[in-house]
Design an enzyme around this catalytic site. Structure first.
Site, PDB file in Angstrom:
ATOM      1  N   TRP A 155       0.886  -1.378  -0.363  1.00  0.00           N
ATOM      2  CA  TRP A 155      -0.002  -0.011   0.056  1.00  0.00           C
ATOM      3  C   TRP A 155       1.027   1.238   0.156  1.00  0.00           C
ATOM      4  O   TRP A 155       0.758   2.466  -0.439  1.00  0.00           O
ATOM      5  CB  TRP A 155      -0.964  -0.470   1.041  1.00  0.00           C
ATOM      6  CG  TRP A 155      -0.264  -0.094   2.384  1.00  0.00           C
ATOM      7  CD1 TRP A 155      -0.101  -1.710   3.070  1.00  0.00           C
ATOM      8  CD2 TRP A 155       0.442   0.213   3.177  1.00  0.00           C
ATOM      9  NE1 TRP A 155       0.817  -1.539   4.219  1.00  0.00           N
ATOM     10  CE2 TRP A 155       1.227  -0.256   4.071  1.00  0.00           C
ATOM     11  CE3 TRP A 155       0.873   1.861   2.820  1.00  0.00           C
ATOM     12  CZ2 TRP A 155       1.678   0.215   5.104  1.00  0.00           C
ATOM     13  CZ3 TRP A 155       2.380   2.131   4.411  1.00  0.00           C
ATOM     14  CH2 TRP A 155       2.443   1.432   5.184  1.00  0.00           C
ATOM     15  N   ASN A 156       1.833   1.164  -0.111  1.00  0.00           N
ATOM     16  CA  ASN A 156       3.124   2.571   0.421  1.00  0.00           C
ATOM     17  C   ASN A 156       2.900   3.242  -0.795  1.00  0.00           C
ATOM     18  O   ASN A 156       3.606   3.937  -0.735  1.00  0.00           O
ATOM     19  CB  ASN A 156       4.256   2.135   1.355  1.00  0.00           C
ATOM     20  CG  ASN A 156       4.658   1.190   0.324  1.00  0.00           C
ATOM     21  OD1 ASN A 156       4.849   0.592  -0.303  1.00  0.00           O
ATOM     22  ND2 ASN A 156       6.723   1.154   1.184  1.00  0.00           N
ATOM     23  N   LYS A 179      -2.623  -8.577  -7.935  1.00  0.00           N
ATOM     24  CA  LYS A 179      -3.067  -8.041  -6.576  1.00  0.00           C
ATOM     25  C   LYS A 179      -2.538  -7.032  -5.363  1.00  0.00           C
ATOM     26  O   LYS A 179      -1.207  -7.543  -5.254  1.00  0.00           O
ATOM     27  CB  LYS A 179      -3.103  -9.847  -5.836  1.00  0.00           C
ATOM     28  CG  LYS A 179      -4.298  -9.508  -4.643  1.00  0.00           C
ATOM     29  CD  LYS A 179      -3.560  -9.990  -3.018  1.00  0.00           C
ATOM     30  CE  LYS A 179      -2.250  -9.565  -2.529  1.00  0.00           C
ATOM     31  NZ  LYS A 179      -3.355  -8.521  -2.097  1.00  0.00           N
ATOM     32  N   PRO A 180      -2.952  -5.857  -5.926  1.00  0.00           N
ATOM     33  CA  PRO A 180      -2.995  -4.798  -4.373  1.00  0.00           C
ATOM     34  C   PRO A 180      -3.418  -5.324  -3.837  1.00  0.00           C
ATOM     35  O   PRO A 180      -3.973  -6.163  -3.031  1.00  0.00           O
ATOM     36  CB  PRO A 180      -3.375  -3.787  -5.187  1.00  0.00           C
ATOM     37  CG  PRO A 180      -4.832  -4.338  -6.400  1.00  0.00           C
ATOM     38  CD  PRO A 180      -4.030  -5.700  -6.640  1.00  0.00           C
ATOM     39  N   ALA A 181      -2.669  -4.169  -2.191  1.00  0.00           N
ATOM     40  CA  ALA A 181      -2.863  -4.241  -1.666  1.00  0.00           C
ATOM     41  C   ALA A 181      -4.784  -3.269  -0.864  1.00  0.00           C
ATOM     42  O   ALA A 181      -5.065  -3.098  -1.593  1.00  0.00           O
ATOM     43  CB  ALA A 181      -1.914  -3.549   0.032  1.00  0.00           C
ATOM     44  N   SER A 182      -5.586  -4.360   0.477  1.00  0.00           N
ATOM     45  CA  SER A 182      -6.370  -4.212   0.528  1.00  0.00           C
ATOM     46  C   SER A 182      -6.837  -2.563   0.750  1.00  0.00           C
ATOM     47  O   SER A 182      -8.161  -2.147   0.125  1.00  0.00           O
ATOM     48  CB  SER A 182      -7.266  -4.968   0.874  1.00  0.00           C
ATOM     49  OG  SER A 182      -6.879  -6.719   0.713  1.00  0.00           O
ATOM     50  N   GLY A 232       7.081  -6.577  -0.576  1.00  0.00           N
ATOM     51  CA  GLY A 232       6.270  -6.166   1.151  1.00  0.00           C
ATOM     52  C   GLY A 232       7.283  -6.626   1.916  1.00  0.00           C
ATOM     53  O   GLY A 232       8.284  -6.225   1.879  1.00  0.00           O
ATOM     54  N   SER A 233       6.138  -6.626   2.839  1.00  0.00           N
ATOM     55  CA  SER A 233       7.125  -7.694   3.554  1.00  0.00           C
ATOM     56  C   SER A 233       8.224  -8.472   4.008  1.00  0.00           C
ATOM     57  O   SER A 233       8.401  -9.730   3.125  1.00  0.00           O
ATOM     58  CB  SER A 233       6.707  -7.589   4.795  1.00  0.00           C
ATOM     59  OG  SER A 233       5.512  -8.084   5.130  1.00  0.00           O
ATOM     60  N   GLU A 254      11.461  -8.013  -3.561  1.00  0.00           N
ATOM     61  CA  GLU A 254      11.643  -6.442  -2.596  1.00  0.00           C
ATOM     62  C   GLU A 254      11.096  -6.143  -1.507  1.00  0.00           C
ATOM     63  O   GLU A 254       9.814  -5.928  -1.570  1.00  0.00           O
ATOM     64  CB  GLU A 254      11.190  -5.162  -3.705  1.00  0.00           C
ATOM     65  CG  GLU A 254      11.550  -5.210  -5.254  1.00  0.00           C
ATOM     66  CD  GLU A 254      13.145  -5.093  -4.710  1.00  0.00           C
ATOM     67  OE1 GLU A 254      13.953  -4.340  -4.205  1.00  0.00           O
ATOM     68  OE2 GLU A 254      13.546  -5.282  -6.140  1.00  0.00           O
ATOM     69  N   LEU A 255      11.916  -7.300  -0.595  1.00  0.00           N
ATOM     70  CA  LEU A 255      11.254  -7.178   0.915  1.00  0.00           C
ATOM     71  C   LEU A 255      11.935  -5.672   1.646  1.00  0.00           C
ATOM     72  O   LEU A 255      11.535  -4.961   1.460  1.00  0.00           O
ATOM     73  CB  LEU A 255      11.396  -8.411   1.612  1.00  0.00           C
ATOM     74  CG  LEU A 255      11.594  -9.349   0.633  1.00  0.00           C
ATOM     75  CD1 LEU A 255      12.265 -10.711   0.746  1.00  0.00           C
ATOM     76  CD2 LEU A 255      10.359  -9.460   0.428  1.00  0.00           C
ATOM     77  N   CYS A 288      10.392   1.654   2.388  1.00  0.00           N
ATOM     78  CA  CYS A 288      11.629   0.094   2.618  1.00  0.00           C
ATOM     79  C   CYS A 288      13.259   0.844   2.717  1.00  0.00           C
ATOM     80  O   CYS A 288      14.169  -0.116   3.457  1.00  0.00           O
ATOM     81  CB  CYS A 288      11.306  -1.409   2.000  1.00  0.00           C
ATOM     82  SG  CYS A 288      10.726  -0.803  -0.330  1.00  0.00           S
ATOM     83  N   GLU A 385      12.357  -3.426  11.553  1.00  0.00           N
ATOM     84  CA  GLU A 385      11.665  -2.013  10.837  1.00  0.00           C
ATOM     85  C   GLU A 385      10.619  -1.154  11.450  1.00  0.00           C
ATOM     86  O   GLU A 385       9.426  -1.778  11.772  1.00  0.00           O
ATOM     87  CB  GLU A 385      11.425  -2.644   8.782  1.00  0.00           C
ATOM     88  CG  GLU A 385      11.033  -1.982   8.304  1.00  0.00           C
ATOM     89  CD  GLU A 385      11.152  -2.478   6.815  1.00  0.00           C
ATOM     90  OE1 GLU A 385       9.697  -3.679   6.917  1.00  0.00           O
ATOM     91  OE2 GLU A 385      10.964  -1.823   5.773  1.00  0.00           O
TER      92      GLU A 385
HETATM   93  P1  ADP Z   1       2.597  -4.478   5.030  1.00  0.00           P
HETATM   94  O1  ADP Z   1       3.552  -4.478   6.076  1.00  0.00           O
HETATM   95  O2  ADP Z   1       3.331  -3.293   3.558  1.00  0.00           O
HETATM   96  O3  ADP Z   1       0.980  -4.516   4.546  1.00  0.00           O
HETATM   97  P2  ADP Z   1       2.755  -7.047   3.492  1.00  0.00           P
HETATM   98  O4  ADP Z   1       3.882  -8.037   2.905  1.00  0.00           O
HETATM   99  O5  ADP Z   1       1.686  -7.716   4.774  1.00  0.00           O
HETATM  100  O6  ADP Z   1       3.033  -5.412   3.196  1.00  0.00           O
HETATM  101  O7  ADP Z   1       1.886  -6.869   2.318  1.00  0.00           O
HETATM  102  C1  ADP Z   1       2.224  -6.462   1.170  1.00  0.00           C
HETATM  103  C2  ADP Z   1       1.381  -7.614  -0.162  1.00  0.00           C
HETATM  104  O8  ADP Z   1       1.194  -8.798   0.227  1.00  0.00           O
HETATM  105  C3  ADP Z   1      -0.305  -7.074   0.321  1.00  0.00           C
HETATM  106  O9  ADP Z   1      -0.588  -6.900  -1.647  1.00  0.00           O
HETATM  107  C4  ADP Z   1      -0.947  -7.554   0.740  1.00  0.00           C
HETATM  108  O10 ADP Z   1      -2.056  -8.055   0.822  1.00  0.00           O
HETATM  109  C5  ADP Z   1       0.086  -9.338   0.292  1.00  0.00           C
HETATM  110  N1  ADP Z   1       0.334 -10.475   1.067  1.00  0.00           N
HETATM  111  C6  ADP Z   1      -0.462 -10.278   2.570  1.00  0.00           C
HETATM  112  N2  ADP Z   1      -0.304 -11.279   2.810  1.00  0.00           N
HETATM  113  C7  ADP Z   1      -0.447 -12.359   2.276  1.00  0.00           C
HETATM  114  C8  ADP Z   1      -0.394 -13.770   2.071  1.00  0.00           C
HETATM  115  N3  ADP Z   1      -0.168 -14.623   2.558  1.00  0.00           N
HETATM  116  N4  ADP Z   1      -0.443 -14.522   0.358  1.00  0.00           N
HETATM  117  C9  ADP Z   1       0.126 -13.477  -0.531  1.00  0.00           C
HETATM  118  N5  ADP Z   1      -0.015 -12.111  -0.193  1.00  0.00           N
HETATM  119  C10 ADP Z   1       0.345 -10.882   0.606  1.00  0.00           C
END
Ligand code: ADP
Length: 484
Positions: A155-156, A179-182, A232-233, A254-255, A288, A385
């Site tokens: 989402w950032n 698939k974007p962040a919700s 993401g994370s 990219e973590l 990040c 982080e």
């Molecule tokens: P943040 O801490 O920045 O939200 P996340 O790694 O939790 O980072 O989320 C980054 C992306 O990964 C988002 O689109 C989130 O919906 C997705 N995501 C989170 N958990 C899962 C999972 N188990 N499988 C696939 N995608 C995921």
């Protein structure tokens, strides 16, 4: 009240059709500055993802046969659509994510720049004619698109993170399911509109919103998907890597990061403070590559702390859509609680809050820009982080010690340091185990360079001449019987 914008779609995009979830279920999307629901998007899952993968695979059959020049032209047209609509795209981004409009415009612009970069790179996907060890054979390599790509984004940077994935995917001749962040689906769904307006063939970009774990699992385990690109994370990255193992997919990850920012005695302190402000408080510290740990040499420690605290206290916190706002809200309540826990831990262990330290008077998820002096190794943010507007400042005396401390982390994404000593600049740069190094600069991202971390910050690079390779396979061809 639902918010309207020409690029906002409340549906997922599958094969050129905007549709709802099979179940009819939706997810609310809120504006973090005021908590208002700005709309709903489909809560899709496995079935919709599978369908999107099928249409992406069908589209790939014809898309891979387009010429690099044709794909470059498509990317240029998408770039133009973005440039012509920076203001509305930026507003959509700010409304769902919270960052100040100026930063949102910057994000749309850099996303467009990535498209242009990859439009140019598309035409340079060279293979090789390799000197043959056989007199009667010739050997060559060619670059081919890997196939259907699954792209998962955070989402950032809800728009530009997709630019870095969609851009090279299209340049290479791949189709994708995104698939974007919700929390921030609209800036991703806007990519569907951008593609439509630019005349991109149907099925080249598909976008599915909904259950992260269900969609992610299908993307990672489906044999048709040949590559996963994720930002993401680190914990979620590890999960996706495990899920990809079953079908041996190529992955780009990219973590997370734990960026150090080192200021040596020889530094231009004012320049370092300016760089620190940008590298720490941009996006309210939610990137990040944001600084997680400041290390400042003894002689200038107090001066740097005071100057940074003064500047941080002057930041204008507010709704990102309001003129002059420099720091928006955090993404949500959970993010605020995480930041509060870091501060509580640090103050218990002797950290001194020079400015900020608490929720902002504006309420919701606004937080005061914070500076903490006397940071110590035992504090939680030394290893974890922060992803928020806290600047912990540690003191150091020796160069070799600070290099060791900076490297003492599982992460290796961005690092920064300030020095006027040329020898020191090279020694420190070579000693730091990081993928991205800023020397006397706090903002270093640009499409021309490979962006990527080492250690548990990830795999692969986005941008640069390397960025497109992540979407290509190398085919080796051996032609014998030539009679020469
Ligand atoms: P943040 O801490 O920045 O939200 P996340 O790694 O939790 O980072 O989320 C980054 C992306 O990964 C988002 O689109 C989130 O919906 C997705 N995501 C989170 N958990 C899962 C999972 N188990 N499988 C696939 N995608 C995921």
């Amino acid at each position: 009240m639902s918010y309207s914008n020409p690029f906002k779609r409340d549906a997922i995009l599958v094969g050129g059709e905007w549709i709802g979830a099979e179940s009819g279920e939706t997810i609310n999307v809120t504006n973090p500055a005021n908590g208002d629901v700005i709309g709903t998007v489909p809560k899709a899952g496995k079935a919709e993802t599978r369908r999107a993968i099928e249409v992406a695979a069908a589209a790939f059959e014809s898309f891979k046969a387009t010429t690099a020049k044709e794909r470059a032209e498509m990317l240029r047209r998408m770039h133009d659509v973005m440039k012509d609509n920076v203001d509305v795209l930026a507003e959509l981004l700010t409304i769902e994510m919270g960052k100040p409009l100026a930063e949102a415009k910057g994000e749309i612009n850099i996303g467009a720049e990535y498209l242009l970069w990859f439009a140019e790179e598309a035409r340079r996907m060279y293979g090789e004619v390799v000197p043959s060890p056989w007199a009667d054979r010739r050997i060559l390599t060619r670059k081919e698109p890997i196939g259907v790509v699954g792209a998962i984004t955070p989402w950032n940077f809800p728009s530009s993170m997709l630019a870095r994935k969609i851009g090279p995917a299209i340049a290479a001749g791949c189709t994708s399911v995104c698939k974007p962040a919700s929390q921030t689906p609209y800036s991703a769904l806007a990519w569907g509109v951008i593609g439509e307006r630019a005349g991109l063939p149907e099925g080249v970009i598909n976008i599915v919103t909904g259950s992260a774990s269900e969609i992610g699992k299908e993307l990672c385990s489906n044999e048709t998907v040949r590559k996963i690109t994720f930002t993401g994370s680190t914990p979620v990255g590890r999960t996706l890597l495990k899920q990809c193992a079953g079908t041996v997919k190529k992955t780009s990850m990219e973590l997370g990061g734990n960026a150090p920012f080192i200021v040596f005695n020889s530094a231009d302190i004012d320049a370092a403070v300016e760089g620190a402000m940008a590298a720490k408080y941009r996006n309210s510290g939610q990137t990040c590559v944001c600084v997680n740990r400041f290390y400042v040499q003894s002689k200038i420690y107090n001066e740097f702390c005071e100057k940074l605290a003064k500047k941080a206290s002057q930041l204008k916190v507010g709704d990102g859509t309001e003129d002059g706002t420099q720091q928006g809200p955090l993404i949500g309540e959970k993010a605020v609680e995480t930041v509060e826990a870091f501060i509580e831990d640090a103050t218990k262990k002797g950290g001194e809050i020079l400015t900020g330290g608490k929720r902002h008077a504006l309420g919701h998820s606004f937080f005061e820009p914070t500076v903490i002096k006397n940071a110590k190794k035992s504090m939680k943010f030394t290893s974890d982080e922060i992803f928020g507007p806290i600047a912990p400042i540690y003191r150091f005396t020796k160069e070799e010690d600070v290099i060791a401390r900076a490297n003492d982390t599982i992460y290796g994404l961005a690092c920064y340091f300030y020095t006027q000593d040329l020898g020191q600049a090279f020694r420190v740069m070579e000693g730091l185990e990081y993928g991205l190094v800023g020397i006397n600069e706090g903002i270093i991202t640009t499409p021309e360079v490979p962006f990527g971390g080492v250690k548990q910050s990830g795999l692969g690079s986005e941008g640069g001449s390397q960025g497109i390779d992540e979407y290509l396979e190398t085919k080796y061809v051996n032609i014998g019987g030539l009679g020469v």
